[in-house]
Motif scaffolding. Structure first.
Motif, PDB file in Angstrom:
ATOM      1  N   ALA A 133      29.627  31.354 -17.155  1.00  0.00           N
ATOM      2  CA  ALA A 133      29.934  30.061 -16.688  1.00  0.00           C
ATOM      3  C   ALA A 133      31.254  30.137 -16.242  1.00  0.00           C
ATOM      4  O   ALA A 133      32.170  30.858 -16.555  1.00  0.00           O
ATOM      5  N   LEU A 134      31.461  29.475 -14.827  1.00  0.00           N
ATOM      6  CA  LEU A 134      32.595  29.474 -14.025  1.00  0.00           C
ATOM      7  C   LEU A 134      33.093  28.034 -13.609  1.00  0.00           C
ATOM      8  O   LEU A 134      32.001  27.268 -13.506  1.00  0.00           O
ATOM      9  N   GLU A 135      34.181  27.695 -13.227  1.00  0.00           N
ATOM     10  CA  GLU A 135      34.305  26.386 -12.814  1.00  0.00           C
ATOM     11  C   GLU A 135      33.640  26.231 -11.478  1.00  0.00           C
ATOM     12  O   GLU A 135      33.772  27.411 -10.450  1.00  0.00           O
ATOM     13  N   ASP A 136      33.175  25.071 -11.204  1.00  0.00           N
ATOM     14  CA  ASP A 136      32.286  25.087 -10.099  1.00  0.00           C
ATOM     15  C   ASP A 136      33.016  24.704  -8.977  1.00  0.00           C
ATOM     16  O   ASP A 136      32.808  23.488  -8.076  1.00  0.00           O
ATOM     17  N   ARG A 137      34.213  25.397  -8.593  1.00  0.00           N
ATOM     18  CA  ARG A 137      35.097  25.263  -7.452  1.00  0.00           C
ATOM     19  C   ARG A 137      35.425  26.258  -6.880  1.00  0.00           C
ATOM     20  O   ARG A 137      36.082  27.063  -7.698  1.00  0.00           O
TER      21      ARG A 137
ATOM     22  N   HIS B 214      39.323  28.954  -3.098  1.00  0.00           N
ATOM     23  CA  HIS B 214      39.821  28.955  -1.806  1.00  0.00           C
ATOM     24  C   HIS B 214      39.864  27.637  -1.141  1.00  0.00           C
ATOM     25  O   HIS B 214      40.912  26.867  -0.979  1.00  0.00           O
ATOM     26  N   ARG B 215      38.826  26.840  -0.741  1.00  0.00           N
ATOM     27  CA  ARG B 215      38.881  25.497  -0.343  1.00  0.00           C
ATOM     28  C   ARG B 215      38.067  24.558  -1.222  1.00  0.00           C
ATOM     29  O   ARG B 215      37.827  23.467  -1.056  1.00  0.00           O
ATOM     30  N   GLN B 216      37.832  24.778  -2.426  1.00  0.00           N
ATOM     31  CA  GLN B 216      37.585  24.044  -3.533  1.00  0.00           C
ATOM     32  C   GLN B 216      36.138  23.477  -3.414  1.00  0.00           C
ATOM     33  O   GLN B 216      35.678  22.672  -4.262  1.00  0.00           O
ATOM     34  N   VAL B 217      35.208  24.257  -2.477  1.00  0.00           N
ATOM     35  CA  VAL B 217      33.659  23.815  -2.343  1.00  0.00           C
ATOM     36  C   VAL B 217      33.155  24.222  -3.737  1.00  0.00           C
ATOM     37  O   VAL B 217      33.376  25.186  -4.225  1.00  0.00           O
ATOM     38  N   PRO B 218      31.821  23.843  -4.145  1.00  0.00           N
ATOM     39  CA  PRO B 218      31.098  24.114  -5.200  1.00  0.00           C
ATOM     40  C   PRO B 218      30.581  25.549  -5.221  1.00  0.00           C
ATOM     41  O   PRO B 218      29.743  25.743  -4.254  1.00  0.00           O
ATOM     42  N   LEU B 219      30.953  26.135  -6.082  1.00  0.00           N
ATOM     43  CA  LEU B 219      30.226  27.616  -6.568  1.00  0.00           C
ATOM     44  C   LEU B 219      28.940  27.588  -6.444  1.00  0.00           C
ATOM     45  O   LEU B 219      28.092  28.404  -6.234  1.00  0.00           O
ATOM     46  N   SER B 220      28.463  26.306  -7.026  1.00  0.00           N
ATOM     47  CA  SER B 220      27.002  26.351  -7.225  1.00  0.00           C
ATOM     48  C   SER B 220      26.139  26.255  -6.024  1.00  0.00           C
ATOM     49  O   SER B 220      24.852  26.644  -6.010  1.00  0.00           O
ATOM     50  N   LYS B 221      26.609  26.110  -4.802  1.00  0.00           N
ATOM     51  CA  LYS B 221      25.963  26.202  -3.463  1.00  0.00           C
ATOM     52  C   LYS B 221      25.969  27.687  -2.926  1.00  0.00           C
ATOM     53  O   LYS B 221      25.461  27.962  -1.933  1.00  0.00           O
TER      54      LYS B 221
ATOM     55  N   HIS C  52      34.667  17.971 -16.009  1.00  0.00           N
ATOM     56  CA  HIS C  52      34.673  19.601 -15.595  1.00  0.00           C
ATOM     57  C   HIS C  52      33.512  19.967 -14.723  1.00  0.00           C
ATOM     58  O   HIS C  52      32.410  20.115 -15.582  1.00  0.00           O
ATOM     59  N   PRO C  53      33.173  20.035 -13.452  1.00  0.00           N
ATOM     60  CA  PRO C  53      32.096  20.682 -12.982  1.00  0.00           C
ATOM     61  C   PRO C  53      32.034  22.184 -13.233  1.00  0.00           C
ATOM     62  O   PRO C  53      33.073  23.035 -13.295  1.00  0.00           O
ATOM     63  N   ILE C  54      30.895  22.492 -13.904  1.00  0.00           N
ATOM     64  CA  ILE C  54      30.782  24.008 -14.252  1.00  0.00           C
ATOM     65  C   ILE C  54      29.543  24.704 -13.455  1.00  0.00           C
ATOM     66  O   ILE C  54      28.242  24.218 -13.744  1.00  0.00           O
ATOM     67  N   ALA C  55      29.529  26.056 -12.846  1.00  0.00           N
ATOM     68  CA  ALA C  55      28.548  26.687 -12.283  1.00  0.00           C
ATOM     69  C   ALA C  55      28.014  27.832 -13.319  1.00  0.00           C
ATOM     70  O   ALA C  55      28.732  28.547 -13.790  1.00  0.00           O
ATOM     71  N   LEU C  56      26.733  27.746 -13.512  1.00  0.00           N
ATOM     72  CA  LEU C  56      26.037  28.720 -14.510  1.00  0.00           C
ATOM     73  C   LEU C  56      25.384  29.569 -13.503  1.00  0.00           C
ATOM     74  O   LEU C  56      24.671  29.230 -13.094  1.00  0.00           O
ATOM     75  N   VAL C  57      25.870  30.772 -13.740  1.00  0.00           N
ATOM     76  CA  VAL C  57      25.181  31.999 -12.809  1.00  0.00           C
ATOM     77  C   VAL C  57      24.440  33.015 -13.963  1.00  0.00           C
ATOM     78  O   VAL C  57      24.892  33.466 -14.989  1.00  0.00           O
TER      79      VAL C  57
END
Length: 375
Positions: free
Chosen positions: A75-79, A82-89, A61-66
């Motif tokens: 913490a959110l799913e790192d997708r 909309h288009r499933q690109v990483p939120l971490s970007k 599971h990819p996870i974005a820490l904000v």
């Protein structure tokens, strides 16, 4: 070869952790995943700066820490939904994270609050959010059932924050299943592996305790030859080989797996705590055959604290060399598992046999696990 079978966890937990029906079945230990219904560290706090987002992972599971400019990290799913690109970007604005692609904005609960080019509510879709906490310089997430998060306590972490101790962190990544790491630390009979670093020492088993979710083994050590390393002397005190005599018990080393964490504590002959190690093994990959380690090692300061500061680099080098020897051996064990097509361990030490049963009992057989044939 004989395959040591280990039992899975009981069915009463199936609704929470995905365990199978009341399983009398036994599984290959390396196909038993971590139970996600615990708090797992996935990043160091200092890595997640204010106004920034940090990519991390738990298992597959990819996870974005904000971390917003104000307020706690989340913490959110790192997708992006909309288009499933990483939120971490993406970009942190206020309390939200904006996807780098079309600017969809998500709040700390994962709700899509803005699709900028449509400007109306209810258009965007949410992303998964994870319960998230900080403690001891680590960021923890709860990857399992979020309804259980409040009822599961965060672990006690070494002596972080205790001014009587100096603490260092370590975080190696290994190419092996997390269970190999629990076995390696629990079984102090492998000191022959470390003979180049520690000389000739022998572990003496001093007893054990166990329960449904924990296993503890206690050891002392006798030096049979070779010079005592400086870093070891700093922690344990000066030990000398006693020719022809049994060495007295100078300290007790207690290793404990309290699922899913592991600790190693050293008490001197007066019963005072002189070293406290806490470690979590966070699974990587959908098959969990990789491990990200998060560890904290606390050492009691001597009367003259500056002596520990002077020796700190040597202690770091010593522990690094020990760990690199352990890394090589557990990765070789994992390689053998792959080549042989399963777990062919023949275990004879009762402590490790009990530990393996503990890990199986508290873990979750994964989708690839198949019951082993009995007999």
């Amino acid at each position: 070869m004989q395959v040591e079978a280990v039992a899975g966890k009981a069915a009463e937990q199936a609704s929470v952790s995905g365990k199978g029906p009341a399983h009398e079945a036994e599984y290959d230990l390396r196909q038993i995943d971590c139970d996600p219904n615990f708090w797992y560290p996935i990043a160091w706090s200092h890595k997640v700066r204010a106004g920034k987002v940090f990519p991390a992972r738990y298992a597959g599971h990819p996870i974005a820490l904000v971390r917003p400019e104000s307020g706690p990290v989340y913490a959110l799913e790192d997708r992006c939904a909309h288009r499933q690109v990483p939120l971490s970007k993406g970009v942190v604005e206020g309390d939200c994270i904006k996807c780098c692609y079309h600017g969809w904005a998500f709040d700390r609960g994962g709700k899509c609050v803005t699709v900028p080019y449509l400007n109306k509510e209810g258009v965007g879709r949410p992303v998964r959010s994870y319960p998230c906490r900080e403690k001891g310089g680590l960021i923890f997430v709860f990857p399992g059932d979020p309804a259980l998060a409040e009822s599961v306590p965060l672990p006690e972490i070494a002596q972080v924050g205790n001014p009587e101790f100096k603490t260092r962190r370590f975080f190696p990544r290994l190419k092996c299943h997390y269970t190999f790491m629990h076995e390696n630390l629990m079984d102090m009979n492998h000191q022959f592996l470390h003979r180049r670093q520690m000389g000739s020492i022998t572990a003496r088993f001093m007893g054990q305790d166990k329960g449904e979710n924990f296993m503890e083994a206690r050891y002392s050590f006798a030096r049979k030859g070779g010079n005592q390393p400086l870093a070891e002397a700093l922690i344990f005190g000066k030990h000398r080989e006693i020719e022809g005599k049994e060495q007295p018990v100078e300290e007790i080393v207690s290793i404990r797996t309290t699922y899913p964490y592991q600790t190693l504590k050293i008490h001197d002959k007066d019963g005072d705590l002189v070293m406290d190690l806490w470690v979590a093994y966070v699974p990587l990959g959908s098959d969990q055959l990789g491990t990200q380690t998060f560890g904290l090692l606390s050492v009691k300061k001597p009367k003259w604290a500056f002596l520990l500061d002077l020796a700190w680099p040597a202690l770091g080098l010593f522990t690094h060399r020990i760990f690199e020897e352990d890394r090589e051996i557990v990765e070789l064990e994992q390689k053998a598992w792959r080549e042989l097509g399963g777990d062919h361990t023949i275990e004879v030490f009762p402590v490790v046999k009990a530990l393996r049963a503990l890990l199986a009992r508290n873990g979750v057989p994964n989708a690839r696990a198949r019951p082993l044939e009995k007999g």
